[in-house]
Design a protein around this motif. Structure first.
Motif, PDB file in Angstrom:
ATOM      1  N   ASP A  99      -2.237  16.213 -42.128  1.00 12.94           N
ATOM      2  CA  ASP A  99      -2.337  17.625 -42.517  1.00 12.94           C
ATOM      3  C   ASP A  99      -3.229  18.415 -41.563  1.00 12.94           C
ATOM      4  O   ASP A  99      -3.351  19.636 -41.693  1.00 12.94           O
ATOM      5  CB  ASP A  99      -2.867  17.754 -43.951  1.00 12.94           C
ATOM      6  N   GLY A 100      -3.873  17.743 -40.608  1.00 11.83           N
ATOM      7  CA  GLY A 100      -4.704  18.425 -39.621  1.00 11.83           C
ATOM      8  C   GLY A 100      -6.191  18.285 -39.826  1.00 11.83           C
ATOM      9  O   GLY A 100      -6.975  18.627 -38.939  1.00 11.83           O
ATOM     10  N   THR A 101      -6.623  17.783 -40.979  1.00  7.17           N
ATOM     11  CA  THR A 101      -8.048  17.617 -41.249  1.00  7.17           C
ATOM     12  C   THR A 101      -8.620  16.493 -40.399  1.00  7.17           C
ATOM     13  O   THR A 101      -8.025  15.421 -40.291  1.00  7.17           O
ATOM     14  CB  THR A 101      -8.292  17.300 -42.738  1.00  7.17           C
ATOM     15  N   VAL A 102      -9.786  16.748 -39.795  1.00 11.47           N
ATOM     16  CA  VAL A 102     -10.457  15.738 -38.983  1.00 11.47           C
ATOM     17  C   VAL A 102     -11.462  14.973 -39.845  1.00 11.47           C
ATOM     18  O   VAL A 102     -12.275  15.577 -40.560  1.00 11.47           O
ATOM     19  CB  VAL A 102     -11.165  16.384 -37.776  1.00 11.47           C
ATOM     20  N   TRP A 103     -11.413  13.648 -39.770  1.00 13.88           N
ATOM     21  CA  TRP A 103     -12.298  12.770 -40.528  1.00 13.88           C
ATOM     22  C   TRP A 103     -13.078  11.875 -39.571  1.00 13.88           C
ATOM     23  O   TRP A 103     -12.524  11.346 -38.616  1.00 13.88           O
ATOM     24  CB  TRP A 103     -11.495  11.879 -41.472  1.00 13.88           C
ATOM     25  N   LYS A 104     -14.359  11.716 -39.860  1.00 13.76           N
ATOM     26  CA  LYS A 104     -15.197  10.786 -39.102  1.00 13.76           C
ATOM     27  C   LYS A 104     -15.643   9.671 -40.049  1.00 13.76           C
ATOM     28  O   LYS A 104     -16.012   9.937 -41.196  1.00 13.76           O
ATOM     29  CB  LYS A 104     -16.426  11.506 -38.534  1.00 13.76           C
ATOM     30  N   VAL A 105     -15.589   8.442 -39.583  1.00 12.68           N
ATOM     31  CA  VAL A 105     -16.065   7.297 -40.364  1.00 12.68           C
ATOM     32  C   VAL A 105     -17.156   6.624 -39.546  1.00 12.68           C
ATOM     33  O   VAL A 105     -16.936   6.268 -38.387  1.00 12.68           O
ATOM     34  CB  VAL A 105     -14.931   6.296 -40.657  1.00 12.68           C
TER      35      VAL A 105
END
Length: 219
Positions: A99-105
């Protein structure tokens, strides 16, 4: 839309809702990723190009757990932006959801002390802002408690009543660099923050609405 200036009521972060083109597809992705109980979803076709000015960051216990979440995201359709690797601060990777959301783990640990747990210690919503000090004052005036602050680079607020997601501020250019994406972007942020107080829009265009009962991504 200009930000409101009233400080007659205090607020805290009660929920985070991502605006997505296809809620059903997004729901499947976030369930597979393992974060469906942390966010809400709703349909939106609002134009949005480039960097949306925020990221959601998962803090976990060790590198193996980072690898597990990153692998689950990629297997479900996410695009790797930064492969999981050691850094000065620990170990982490960055992915972009369909969906375009950036996630950092990420984890502060550089070595595993046990197997992957599949558990999330903390979720932080990082807003990329033009002026961290001004944004920090804006939110403090609305009742948020500053927990940590590093000059004009970063500020973090105490967890809200929901305890689901913590709010932090990062200079927009620095946040984009950390994520490995260009800082340019236009249009909707495609995220709505749930407020326990009155609705408002902050100086960087992030919208806070009166919090409604949260519909998890998995429902």
């Amino acid at each position: 839309m200009a930000p409101t200036t009233s400080t007659t009521s205090t607020t805290s972060l009660a929920s985070v809702t991502l605006e997505v083109t296809d809620p059903e597809a997004a729901r499947r992705f976030y369930t597979a990723f393992g974060v469906d109980d942390r966010i809400g979803l709703r349909a939106s076709d609002a134009p949005s190009t480039g960097f949306r000015g925020f990221t959601l960051a998962l803090t976990v216990s060790g590198p193996a757990t980072v690898d597990g979440f990153v692998a689950a995201a990629v297997a479900a359709g996410a695009t790797p932006l930064k492969p999981a690797a050691k850094s000065l601060w620990g170990y982490g990777g960055v992915v972009q959801a369909p969906d375009g959301t950036v996630w950092k783990v990420a984890t502060s640990a550089k070595k595993d002390t046990g197997p992957a747990t599949g558990e999330i210690d903390e979720v932080v919503l990082l807003l990329g802002v033009q002026d961290v000090k001004a944004a920090k004052r804006f939110y403090a005036d609305r009742g948020l408690t500053v927990a940590r602050s590093f000059g004009g680079k970063y500020a973090e607020f105490a967890a809200g009543e929901s305890g689901v997601v913590k709010l932090a501020l990062y200079k927009r250019g620095g946040l984009a660099k950390d994520l490995g994406v260009p800082a340019e972007g236009a249009g909707s942020h495609r995220v709505v923050l749930g407020s326990t107080g009155a609705p408002f829009t902050d100086p960087d265009g992030f919208v806070w609405e009166a919090a409604a009962p949260r519909t998890p991504a998995s429902s």
